[in-house]
Each structure stands twice: as C-alpha cells, then as structure tokens.
Write a protein that holds these residues in place. Structure first.
Motif, PDB file in Angstrom:
ATOM      1  N   ALA A  22       0.830  -1.209   0.000  1.00  0.00           N
ATOM      2  CA  ALA A  22       0.000   0.000   0.000  1.00  0.00           C
ATOM      3  C   ALA A  22       0.863   1.257   0.000  1.00  0.00           C
ATOM      4  CB  ALA A  22      -0.935   0.000   1.217  1.00  0.00           C
ATOM      5  N   GLY A  23       1.983   1.224   0.725  1.00  0.00           N
ATOM      6  CA  GLY A  23       2.884   2.371   0.740  1.00  0.00           C
ATOM      7  C   GLY A  23       3.490   2.642  -0.623  1.00  0.00           C
ATOM      8  N   ILE A  24       3.902   1.567  -1.312  1.00  0.00           N
ATOM      9  CA  ILE A  24       4.521   1.727  -2.638  1.00  0.00           C
ATOM     10  C   ILE A  24       3.489   2.185  -3.662  1.00  0.00           C
ATOM     11  CG2 ILE A  24       5.699   0.504  -4.502  1.00  0.00           C
ATOM     12  CD1 ILE A  24       6.874  -1.351  -2.307  1.00  0.00           C
ATOM     13  N   LEU A  25       2.345   1.481  -3.720  1.00  0.00           N
ATOM     14  CA  LEU A  25       1.310   1.845  -4.683  1.00  0.00           C
ATOM     15  C   LEU A  25       0.696   3.203  -4.362  1.00  0.00           C
ATOM     16  CD1 LEU A  25      -0.505  -1.601  -5.097  1.00  0.00           C
ATOM     17  CD2 LEU A  25       1.074  -0.502  -6.687  1.00  0.00           C
ATOM     18  N   GLY A  26       0.563   3.494  -3.067  1.00  0.00           N
ATOM     19  CA  GLY A  26       0.017   4.786  -2.664  1.00  0.00           C
ATOM     20  C   GLY A  26       0.903   5.935  -3.112  1.00  0.00           C
ATOM     21  N   ALA A  27       2.218   5.737  -3.041  1.00  0.00           N
ATOM     22  CA  ALA A  27       3.145   6.778  -3.516  1.00  0.00           C
ATOM     23  C   ALA A  27       3.011   6.971  -5.026  1.00  0.00           C
ATOM     24  CB  ALA A  27       4.576   6.398  -3.151  1.00  0.00           C
ATOM     25  N   ILE A  28       2.819   5.866  -5.759  1.00  0.00           N
ATOM     26  CA  ILE A  28       2.645   5.972  -7.212  1.00  0.00           C
ATOM     27  C   ILE A  28       1.360   6.736  -7.544  1.00  0.00           C
ATOM     28  CG2 ILE A  28       2.250   4.644  -9.329  1.00  0.00           C
ATOM     29  CD1 ILE A  28       4.027   2.437  -8.114  1.00  0.00           C
ATOM     30  N   ILE A  29       0.277   6.410  -6.816  1.00  0.00           N
ATOM     31  CA  ILE A  29      -0.990   7.121  -7.040  1.00  0.00           C
ATOM     32  C   ILE A  29      -0.842   8.598  -6.710  1.00  0.00           C
ATOM     33  CG2 ILE A  29      -3.387   7.330  -6.245  1.00  0.00           C
ATOM     34  CD1 ILE A  29      -3.370   4.291  -5.803  1.00  0.00           C
ATOM     35  N   MET A  30      -0.127   8.902  -5.617  1.00  0.00           N
ATOM     36  CA  MET A  30       0.066  10.303  -5.236  1.00  0.00           C
ATOM     37  C   MET A  30       0.925  11.040  -6.271  1.00  0.00           C
ATOM     38  SD  MET A  30      -0.979  12.431  -3.018  1.00  0.00           S
ATOM     39  CE  MET A  30      -1.463  11.572  -1.520  1.00  0.00           C
ATOM     40  N   ILE A  31       1.872  10.340  -6.871  1.00  0.00           N
ATOM     41  CA  ILE A  31       2.665  10.951  -7.950  1.00  0.00           C
ATOM     42  C   ILE A  31       1.759  11.284  -9.135  1.00  0.00           C
ATOM     43  CG2 ILE A  31       4.445  10.476  -9.682  1.00  0.00           C
ATOM     44  CD1 ILE A  31       5.934   8.882  -7.498  1.00  0.00           C
ATOM     45  N   CYS A  32       0.804  10.392  -9.431  1.00  0.00           N
ATOM     46  CA  CYS A  32      -0.149  10.676 -10.514  1.00  0.00           C
ATOM     47  C   CYS A  32      -1.007  11.892 -10.181  1.00  0.00           C
ATOM     48  CB  CYS A  32      -1.029   9.455 -10.764  1.00  0.00           C
ATOM     49  SG  CYS A  32      -0.155   8.034 -11.457  1.00  0.00           S
ATOM     50  N   PHE A  33      -1.453  11.986  -8.936  1.00  0.00           N
ATOM     51  CA  PHE A  33      -2.191  13.184  -8.507  1.00  0.00           C
ATOM     52  C   PHE A  33      -1.318  14.433  -8.666  1.00  0.00           C
ATOM     53  CE2 PHE A  33      -5.117  10.370  -6.072  1.00  0.00           C
ATOM     54  CZ  PHE A  33      -6.305  10.925  -6.480  1.00  0.00           C
ATOM     55  N   SER A  34      -0.052  14.293  -8.319  1.00  0.00           N
ATOM     56  CA  SER A  34       0.870  15.432  -8.433  1.00  0.00           C
ATOM     57  C   SER A  34       1.058  15.843  -9.880  1.00  0.00           C
ATOM     58  CB  SER A  34       2.228  15.073  -7.811  1.00  0.00           C
ATOM     59  OG  SER A  34       2.085  14.731  -6.440  1.00  0.00           O
ATOM     60  N   LEU A  35       1.103  14.856 -10.787  1.00  0.00           N
ATOM     61  CA  LEU A  35       1.224  15.179 -12.206  1.00  0.00           C
ATOM     62  C   LEU A  35      -0.003  15.927 -12.709  1.00  0.00           C
ATOM     63  CD1 LEU A  35       2.827  11.904 -13.629  1.00  0.00           C
ATOM     64  CD2 LEU A  35       3.912  14.157 -13.393  1.00  0.00           C
ATOM     65  N   VAL A  36      -1.188  15.501 -12.256  1.00  0.00           N
ATOM     66  CA  VAL A  36      -2.403  16.227 -12.624  1.00  0.00           C
ATOM     67  C   VAL A  36      -2.322  17.665 -12.122  1.00  0.00           C
ATOM     68  CG1 VAL A  36      -4.912  16.368 -12.322  1.00  0.00           C
ATOM     69  CG2 VAL A  36      -3.824  14.143 -12.641  1.00  0.00           C
ATOM     70  N   GLY A  37      -1.879  17.816 -10.858  1.00  0.00           N
ATOM     71  CA  GLY A  37      -1.726  19.163 -10.295  1.00  0.00           C
ATOM     72  C   GLY A  37      -0.690  19.984 -11.049  1.00  0.00           C
ATOM     73  N   LEU A  38       0.397  19.330 -11.467  1.00  0.00           N
ATOM     74  CA  LEU A  38       1.444  20.019 -12.233  1.00  0.00           C
ATOM     75  C   LEU A  38       0.905  20.548 -13.557  1.00  0.00           C
ATOM     76  CD1 LEU A  38       4.393  20.750 -12.993  1.00  0.00           C
ATOM     77  CD2 LEU A  38       4.672  18.366 -13.742  1.00  0.00           C
ATOM     78  N   PHE A  39       0.178  19.707 -14.271  1.00  0.00           N
ATOM     79  CA  PHE A  39      -0.341  20.116 -15.578  1.00  0.00           C
ATOM     80  C   PHE A  39      -1.415  21.193 -15.440  1.00  0.00           C
ATOM     81  CE2 PHE A  39       0.786  15.500 -16.668  1.00  0.00           C
ATOM     82  CZ  PHE A  39       2.091  15.857 -16.976  1.00  0.00           C
ATOM     83  N   ILE A  40      -2.224  21.095 -14.387  1.00  0.00           N
ATOM     84  CA  ILE A  40      -3.219  22.148 -14.137  1.00  0.00           C
ATOM     85  C   ILE A  40      -2.521  23.460 -13.799  1.00  0.00           C
ATOM     86  CG2 ILE A  40      -5.010  22.906 -12.507  1.00  0.00           C
ATOM     87  CD1 ILE A  40      -5.981  20.022 -12.373  1.00  0.00           C
ATOM     88  N   PHE A  41      -1.442  23.363 -13.022  1.00  0.00           N
ATOM     89  CA  PHE A  41      -0.670  24.546 -12.638  1.00  0.00           C
ATOM     90  C   PHE A  41      -0.105  25.264 -13.864  1.00  0.00           C
ATOM     91  CE2 PHE A  41       3.680  26.086 -11.443  1.00  0.00           C
ATOM     92  CZ  PHE A  41       3.276  27.186 -10.695  1.00  0.00           C
ATOM     93  N   VAL A  42       0.317  24.485 -14.859  1.00  0.00           N
ATOM     94  CA  VAL A  42       0.880  25.065 -16.079  1.00  0.00           C
ATOM     95  C   VAL A  42      -0.220  25.585 -17.008  1.00  0.00           C
ATOM     96  CG1 VAL A  42       2.234  24.549 -18.161  1.00  0.00           C
ATOM     97  CG2 VAL A  42       2.930  23.611 -15.938  1.00  0.00           C
TER      98      VAL A  42
END
Length: 477
Positions: free
Chosen positions: A261-281
């Motif tokens: 869960a820790g490993i997969l959760g970090a991957i999911i959070m990275i995907c959320f961060s990418l969405v936030g990054l693209f929205i930010f741009v």
C-alpha cells in the motif's frame, strides 16, 4: 456513466450481502481469508478521500514541499503500520484497536480510544458527503446534486449495514481500481491541455521560486517542515487503518499489505501530483481553488466531467464506508458492553451486537448528512484536523508501547493521556505563536509516552495488568 458506476457498486455489494453472517467477528473483521491484494486496495481506498481529488491537485502551486510531503506521507504512514503489524501477533484475534487498548490497559483507555475516533470519523464522513455534493454540482448541472449525494450515501449505508466488512472490502477494491485508473487518464488529458512538451512543463515549474530545492524544507522554516514530515509516521495509527491488521490472516500478511500500500500509494500520489502540475501550467495563476475547477469544467467535454465525478464518488464512498463500519464496531463491541452493568453485559449476544452496529451506522449517517449539507467545509475540515491532532497525542503513544510489550496500570495510562491532551493545548497557547504551526503530533505524543514511563517506574505499587488468556479469549469469540 454515474448510474452505471453506482449499479456496479450495488451489484458487488449484493453479492457480498447474500452470504449469511452467523457471528459478530465475521461481520467486523471477516474470517481472515482476504487476499493481500484486497487488503492493500482497502487500505488505499480508506486513505484516499475525496479531498485529495478536490483540493490537492489545485494546491500544487503551494510548492515542492507540499508535493514531497504528500508523497512521503503515504509511504511513511503505511511503512509504520507495516512495522507495527509484524509485532501484533498476540493481538491478531482482536476486533478493534480499542479492544487492544482495553486488553493492555483497562476499560477506560478502551472507551477513550473509541470515543475519540468516533467523533473524528463522524466529521470525516460529513466532509466526504460535502465533497461529494461539491463535485456533483461542479461536474453535472442536469441532475440535482442533492439527489445523487443522498442516493450514493443510502447505497453505502445499506451495504455497510447488511454486508459488513466483506461488502466493504469488495466495493473498496472496485472503487480503488476505478479512481486509480481515472487519475492516470486525467493526468494524460491535462498534459494534452497544456500544449507543451513534458520538458517544457518541467522547465516552467523549475523556474518557479517555490519549486527550488531549498523549499523542500520550507527554506527558513526547517523545524516546521521536520515536524510535518515526522508527523506522517504516526497520524494513520488509528482504528480505521489498524483494523486491516486484524483482518489479515497473519502478521506477515498485514506487513505485506501495508508495504504494498505504501509503494502503490506513492505511485498514485505521484499521478495526482502530475495532474496538479499540468493544471498549474495550464490554468491562469490568479484563480482561486473553486475558480480553477470552474475553468477546468468550461474547457472539458461532458465525458471527462462524468469521469471526474465518478472518481470523486469512488474516493468518497470508499473512505466513508470504512469509517462508518469501524465506528459501528467500536460502539457495539467496545463502548456499549463496557458501560452496561455486568448482568446486562452477559446477556449481550451476537444478535444484539449486530443490531447495535446497524443502528450506529444509521445514526451516524443521519447526523453526517445534515452536518455536511448545512455546515461550511472550512469549519468541518478544521474540526476534523483538530480531532486528528488531538487523537494521536492521546492514544498513539500508549498503543505503540502496548504493541512493544509495555504493560502498566490503568491509572498510569490515564495520566499519560491527560498529559498528551494538555500538551496539545499548551502547544496552541505558547508554541504556535512562535513557530506558526499546529503540527504538534510527535512532540505531544512524546510527552504522553515519557509521562507514562516516568509514572510507571517512579510511582510506587505500579503493577502490570494481567492479560486474559489469548487462546481462551479466541475460543469465546
């Protein structure tokens, strides 16, 4: 699309409900036959609530610390629980975290653990309902948001009542798969909206001041950043997550489930961060959080609006049902039997525990819906955060010590709990004006543990509480 998603959840819950439950233990924690993958999905589904979708991806502009803290947080929380799970072999027959506190320290620590988490979880469920309403109102204008919210809430209440943990696990697995796939698709769509290459996106973000490496520790507030990072190790040590340890077939399985869960959760959070990054741009920088969502909805197709709405529904439902279930278990198993006279307590059978759990879910859902629809989200979130910060300093230190083998009197534990609670208010009164942070979980939890140890070894006549025979207890339950 929303109707199809809700129908799929209904079919899964019906499949789980049709199996007859003959005792309270299978209703509460199952028969310890869940696969590691199912436990992992349940952990992630409980961790990721609707706030991650509605708030986190629009707060990417807060800087690199915010991003790293969220990614680090899910790994730290799950890895800590994985470490604890390996040491909870003697507690595997328990049904709740409150029961473990009670077996180790006595009745009152058990009741306090349950009551604090019930208050926290009730507000958290109300927040999920409020987020659900916001998401539906933003994404869909042709249907009443109130209708979809009430329909969804009634559905999760129904399968939580009649299906128990089996229904919750099955629906959580499906909901976790749903929002994991959707967030990846959303990241691809938002990247296309930027009309830039990935290298240009990274270069644009790196040029922003708050994304410099010096801000990884908040630049000139390193102590505050350190406190926030350290707090992530402990704030998930609470009944909704510890419950997955009791559902596991062995300490080894619980260790694996939280590790994955820790490993997969970090991957999911990275995907959320990418969405936030693209929205930010992509989105203009002068917009507020609500205005950002309005901008996204204007520039997206109805298909994507439905996908976003389903993602939020999946995240809110998977968090709310787990919270309602653990509250029902603690009230029917940890609170009611311990406040009743002994003669009435002996008459409590499986049917009574089962009915009390049913009533608990109905009452809490009934309280949560008007609370969510009438209160301001800002107020509800602050209440939730306060309970979260108060819970860890009071309960987490005694629980960790119990898992590590420490035993003492009920009086000592209550003194430590009072010290932990007072330290939270002392922090708000004297430390907050200096540091401008409410991240007092670790220092206040440390105060609780140290006070317990000092009182235990310096106070005369401190005797270890005799634990019940584990095998006998297992047979009785």
């Amino acid at each position: 699309m929303i109707i199809y998603f809700l129908l799929s959840v209904a079919l899964l819950s019906f499949y789980a409900i049709r199996k007859r439950i003959t005792s309270f233990r299978p209703y509460a924690v199952g028969n310890r036959v869940f696969s590691t993958a199912s436990l992992t999905a349940t952990i992630l589904a409980t961790y990721y609530g609707g706030g991650t979708m509605m708030s986190y991806i629009t707060q990417f502009s807060d800087g690199i610390f915010w991003v790293s803290w969220r990614i680090f947080g899910v790994m730290a929380a799950c890895f800590t629980l994985s470490w604890l799970g390996m040491r909870m072999g003697k507690f595997m027959y328990h049904i709740s975290m409150a029961e473990t506190m009670g077996r180790a320290y006595g009745k009152y620590p058990r009741i306090i653990t349950a009551l604090l988490n019930i208050c926290y979880s009730t507000v958290l469920v109300a927040m999920q309902i409020d987020i659900m309403t916001q998401a539906v109102s933003i994404c869909i204008t042709s249907v009443s948001p109130l209708f979809i919210t009430i329909l969804t809430t009634l559905m999760l209440v129904t399968y939580a009542i009649f299906g128990g943990i089996r229904a919750i696990v099955l629906t959580d697995v499906w909901q976790c798969i749903t929002f994991s796939i959707i967030i990846c698709l959303l990241a691809c769509f938002m990247f296309k909206q930027t009309d830039r290459s990935f290298g240009q996106v990274v270069a644009f973000t790196a040029a922003q001041k708050k994304f410099g490496l010096s801000y990884l520790l908040l630049h000139d507030r390193k102590l505050v950043a350190t406190l926030r990072y350290v707090s992530t190790f402990f704030y998930c040590i609470e009944p909704a997550f510890v419950h997955n340890i009791y559902m596991a077939s062995s300490p080894q399985q619980s260790k694996k489930a939280f590790l994955y869960a820790g490993i997969l959760g970090a991957i999911i959070m990275i995907c959320f961060s990418l969405v936030g990054l693209f929205i930010f741009v992509w989105v203009p920088s002068n917009l507020s959080e609500i205005e950002i969502w309005d901008y996204i909805m204007v520039h997206t197709s109805p298909l994507l609006k439905g996908i976003i709405c389903i993602c939020v529904l999946a995240m809110t439902m998977s968090t709310a049902d787990s919270r309602l279930h653990i509250c029902a278990v603690m009230i029917s198993y940890d609170i009611v039997p311990n406040i009743l006279p002994m003669r009435l307590r002996k008459k409590l059978s499986f049917i009574y525990h089962y009915r009390i759990a049913h009533m608990t879910i109905l009452v809490l859902a009934t309280l949560s819906i008007p609370l969510a629809l009438s209160s301001n989200y800002f107020i509800a979130s602050h209440i939730c955060r306060f309970y979260g910060r108060l819970y860890a300093p009071i309960v987490v230190a005694p629980f960790i010590l119990a898992v590590l083998g420490f035993r003492t009197t009920q009086r000592t534990v209550l003194i430590g709990m009072v010290a932990g609670a007072l330290s939270v208010f002392a922090w708000l009164e004297w430390v907050y004006p200096l540091l401008k942070t409410t991240d007092s979980i670790f220092p206040c939890m440390l105060v609780n543990g140290l006070v317990m140890l000092v009182v235990h070894y310096l106070w005369p006549d401190q005797k270890r509480i005799k634990e019940p025979n584990d095998n006998h207890q297992l047979i009785n339950q």
